[in-house]
Design an enzyme around this catalytic site. Structure first.
Site, PDB file in Angstrom:
ATOM      1  CE1 TYR A  29     -12.984  -7.796  11.493  1.00 57.93           C
ATOM      2  CE2 TYR A  29     -11.254  -7.479  13.113  1.00 57.93           C
ATOM      3  CZ  TYR A  29     -11.646  -7.667  11.809  1.00 57.93           C
ATOM      4  OH  TYR A  29     -10.694  -7.746  10.812  1.00 57.93           O
ATOM      5  CG  LEU A  30     -16.897 -12.599  17.875  1.00 56.06           C
ATOM      6  CD1 LEU A  30     -17.679 -13.892  18.051  1.00 56.06           C
ATOM      7  CD2 LEU A  30     -17.128 -11.665  19.058  1.00 56.06           C
ATOM      8  N   GLY A  64      -9.748 -13.467  22.559  1.00 53.18           N
ATOM      9  CA  GLY A  64     -10.257 -13.014  23.848  1.00 53.18           C
ATOM     10  C   GLY A  64     -11.734 -13.346  24.012  1.00 53.18           C
ATOM     11  CG  HIS A  65     -14.615 -11.400  21.608  1.00 48.44           C
ATOM     12  ND1 HIS A  65     -13.867 -10.762  20.634  1.00 48.44           N
ATOM     13  CD2 HIS A  65     -15.222 -10.408  22.309  1.00 48.44           C
ATOM     14  CE1 HIS A  65     -14.035  -9.458  20.738  1.00 48.44           C
ATOM     15  NE2 HIS A  65     -14.843  -9.212  21.744  1.00 48.44           N
ATOM     16  CG  ASP A  98     -13.081  -3.296  27.757  1.00 52.42           C
ATOM     17  OD1 ASP A  98     -12.415  -2.307  27.415  1.00 52.42           O
ATOM     18  OD2 ASP A  98     -13.471  -4.157  26.956  1.00 52.42           O
TER      19      ASP A  98
END
Length: 282
Positions: free
Chosen positions: A32-33, A36-37, A150
């Site tokens: 579910y890119l 940010g990815h 994260d």
């Protein structure tokens, strides 16, 4: 771009690439890119000859009452993002492919996991470290890219890569935010319209705390209480934690100095959001 679904084929491809001297940039995701990815992928593209993206929703890192079954999935969207950002190989294994039999071994992380999300999600980082050990062995990357949203995960990964002498360079990448400051996350789709507005106060609380630190405040309790009070005043969310630690050791500090992280987690009705800032304080 080639899509690979089996461990055997992915290992064969990457071992041949490394044998030929190619550098491999690896971006592990749960799919579910979002932008940010995409930022991670672009950085990997800039710094390596080959880019490998994995999309795998890892059941080992979800607790019994977490959102494994409803975690957003859209492989067509992920394929498009991958192609647009120069991915050479998309590794998209099934759960059965990654875990064909009951695990007899897992990676137990003994430091940096008893605070923040580790305290709230027992077993989570063991699941993360275990799947990454597998993915690193499958993709044999030169560099692996992780978002600092994260930040605890990054600290844990850096620790276990060092401890196990894994020959990969971990590349942390700054948090990517929406124009209004909300940290980009696959889970933002769970927010109602009102919650989406309230969620802006997470980053605002961190910015206010940063201003207080820059103005000279060095008491960690005053800083964390400021953040909690601001979020509780401006949102209907429940503060899971608002904590300040040394980074990346994630140990307690009596005074705000050196490299620190100020991290928050807030529960809304259908989603738990995290955010953080890292600072070097003199």
């Amino acid at each position: 771009m080639k899509i690979v679904t089996t461990v055997q084929e992915m290992q064969q491809i990457t071992s041949e690439l490394r044998a030929s001297g190619k550098s491999i940039g690896f971006v592990p995701t749960m799919g579910y890119l979002h932008e940010g990815h995409a930022t991670l992928l672009r950085k990997a593209r800039e710094e390596n000859e080959i880019v490998v993206l994995s999309v795998f929703v890892n059941p080992l890192q979800f607790g019994p009452n977490e959102d494994l079954d409803r975690y957003p999935r859209d492989i067509d969207r992920d394929e498009n993002v991958a192609k647009e950002n120069g991915v050479d190989y998309l590794f998209y294994p099934s759960v059965e492919e990654m875990y064909p039999a009951e695990q007899t071994t897992t990676v137990e992380v003994v430091k940096r996991t008893d605070v923040l999300c580790g305290q709230q999600r027992p077993g989570h980082f063991a699941g993360v470290a275990t799947v990454l050990m597998k993915l690193f062995n499958i993709t044999v990357p030169t560099r692996a890219y992780f978002g600092m949203k994260d930040a605890q995960q990054v600290a844990v990964i850096e620790g276990f890569v060092t401890d196990f002498n894994i020959p990969v360079t971990i590349v942390p990448v700054d948090i990517v935010r929406e124009e209004d400051g909300l940290a980009k996350s696959s889970r933002n789709v769970y927010l109602s319209q009102d919650e989406r507005e309230e969620a802006l106060h997470l980053y605002r609380s961190l910015c206010i705390a940063k201003e207080r630190i820059e103005a000279g405040e060095r008491n960690p309790e005053i800083i964390t209480n400021l953040v909690k009070d601001y979020i509780e005043t401006h949102t209907k969310g429940t503060v899971d934690y608002a904590d300040l630690y040394a980074y990346p050791s994630l140990t307690m500090v009596e005074k705000v100095e050196g490299r620190i992280i100020l991290a928050i987690a807030v529960k809304f009705e259908n989603v738990r959001l995290i955010d953080n800032i890292t600072l070097t304080v003199k």
